[in-house]
Design a protein around this motif. Structure first.
Motif, PDB file in Angstrom:
ATOM      1  N   GLY A  10       0.818  -1.218   0.000  1.00 18.98           N
ATOM      2  CA  GLY A  10       0.000   0.000   0.000  1.00 18.98           C
ATOM      3  C   GLY A  10       0.847   1.260   0.000  1.00 18.98           C
ATOM      4  N   ILE A  11       1.904   1.254   0.795  1.00 19.89           N
ATOM      5  CA  ILE A  11       2.793   2.415   0.853  1.00 19.89           C
ATOM      6  C   ILE A  11       3.520   2.583  -0.480  1.00 19.89           C
ATOM      7  CG2 ILE A  11       4.887   3.337   1.941  1.00 19.89           C
ATOM      8  CD1 ILE A  11       3.844   1.939   4.563  1.00 19.89           C
ATOM      9  N   LEU A  12       4.026   1.486  -1.043  1.00 16.84           N
ATOM     10  CA  LEU A  12       4.739   1.561  -2.318  1.00 16.84           C
ATOM     11  C   LEU A  12       3.826   1.994  -3.459  1.00 16.84           C
ATOM     12  CD1 LEU A  12       7.053  -1.578  -2.078  1.00 16.84           C
ATOM     13  CD2 LEU A  12       7.707   0.829  -1.872  1.00 16.84           C
ATOM     14  N   GLN A  13       2.546   1.643  -3.395  1.00 12.50           N
ATOM     15  CA  GLN A  13       1.618   2.098  -4.427  1.00 12.50           C
ATOM     16  C   GLN A  13       1.449   3.607  -4.380  1.00 12.50           C
ATOM     17  OE1 GLN A  13      -1.606  -0.706  -3.482  1.00 12.50           O
ATOM     18  NE2 GLN A  13      -1.534  -1.287  -5.631  1.00 12.50           N
ATOM     19  N   GLN A  14       1.566   4.187  -3.200  1.00  7.85           N
ATOM     20  CA  GLN A  14       1.463   5.633  -3.059  1.00  7.85           C
ATOM     21  C   GLN A  14       2.778   6.333  -3.403  1.00  7.85           C
ATOM     22  OE1 GLN A  14      -1.474   7.194  -2.372  1.00  7.85           O
ATOM     23  NE2 GLN A  14      -2.287   5.133  -2.566  1.00  7.85           N
ATOM     24  N   ASP A  15       3.914   5.683  -3.052  1.00  6.83           N
ATOM     25  CA  ASP A  15       5.220   6.293  -3.278  1.00  6.83           C
ATOM     26  C   ASP A  15       6.249   5.195  -3.520  1.00  6.83           C
ATOM     27  OD1 ASP A  15       7.460   8.419  -1.283  1.00  6.83           O
ATOM     28  OD2 ASP A  15       7.538   7.769  -3.367  1.00  6.83           O
ATOM     29  N   ALA A  16       6.425   4.808  -4.777  1.00  3.71           N
ATOM     30  CA  ALA A  16       7.343   3.720  -5.134  1.00  3.71           C
ATOM     31  C   ALA A  16       8.796   4.115  -4.940  1.00  3.71           C
ATOM     32  CB  ALA A  16       7.102   3.282  -6.579  1.00  3.71           C
ATOM     33  N   ARG A  17       9.069   5.393  -4.692  1.00  3.78           N
ATOM     34  CA  ARG A  17      10.446   5.865  -4.526  1.00  3.78           C
ATOM     35  C   ARG A  17      10.830   6.060  -3.062  1.00  3.78           C
ATOM     36  NH1 ARG A  17      11.326  10.000  -9.528  1.00  3.78           N
ATOM     37  NH2 ARG A  17      12.893   8.591 -10.306  1.00  3.78           N
ATOM     38  N   ILE A  18       9.977   5.662  -2.145  1.00  2.05           N
ATOM     39  CA  ILE A  18      10.272   5.829  -0.728  1.00  2.05           C
ATOM     40  C   ILE A  18      11.542   5.055  -0.381  1.00  2.05           C
ATOM     41  CG2 ILE A  18       8.833   3.866  -0.006  1.00  2.05           C
ATOM     42  CD1 ILE A  18       8.013   5.568   2.450  1.00  2.05           C
ATOM     43  N   SER A  19      12.348   5.599   0.521  1.00  5.52           N
ATOM     44  CA  SER A  19      13.575   4.907   0.924  1.00  5.52           C
ATOM     45  C   SER A  19      13.211   3.723   1.817  1.00  5.52           C
ATOM     46  CB  SER A  19      14.502   5.855   1.676  1.00  5.52           C
ATOM     47  OG  SER A  19      13.957   6.165   2.952  1.00  5.52           O
TER      48      SER A  19
END
Length: 150
Positions: A10-19
């Protein structure tokens, strides 16, 4: 896939570039543990390429993946709509588009009743005048993977 994997998706779907560090903080894991989970999902084919693609066939969360074309009421601004829609559960992507409709929304609903509730909320709370909904049946073609992943 367990609860943490689904939360990471879910987090990666919102921001695939998150560290990995920030991802770990958000789910309560170390950066290394978060990275290991992402790498496993990449290896297992749940995540493909730089942009996170969740294949409905590999996604064990179940439910419906829907695409909703929306037309706003004349008294609703884009900014108002975007702010209001941000808080609705199940919405995974909102795209301002050209053509007959104002927005294309990608969402997930547990079942037809949940989809009906989401559509009613969109019209009641966000300034939507008209909607047209399509269900995703399967991913027919996957985008090519780039050199950068997750």
């Amino acid at each position: 896939m367990d609860r943490l994997d689904r939360e990471i998706l879910g987090i990666l779907q919102q921001d695939a570039r998150i560290s990995y560090r920030d991802l770990g903080v958000r789910v309560g894991l170390s950066a290394n543990a978060a990275a290991d989970r992402v790498r496993r999902m990449l290896r297992d084919g749940v995540i493909r390429g730089f942009t996170v693609i969740v294949d409905p066939a590999a996604d064990t969360r179940g439910g419906l993946v829907v695409f909703i074309d929306l037309t706003l009421r004349p008294d609703t601004t884009n900014e108002e709509f975007e702010q209001r829609v941000a808080g609705l559960p199940g919405i995974t992507e909102v795209v301002h588009v050209t053509g007959e409709y104002d927005y294309l929304v990608r969402a997930r609903a547990a079942d037809p009743a949940a989809l009906d509730a989401l559509l009613r909320r969109l019209k009641r709370e966000t300034g939507v005048a008209q909607s047209s909904t399509r269900l995703a049946l399967r991913a027919a073609q996957r985008p090519p993977s780039g050199p950068n992943t997750a």
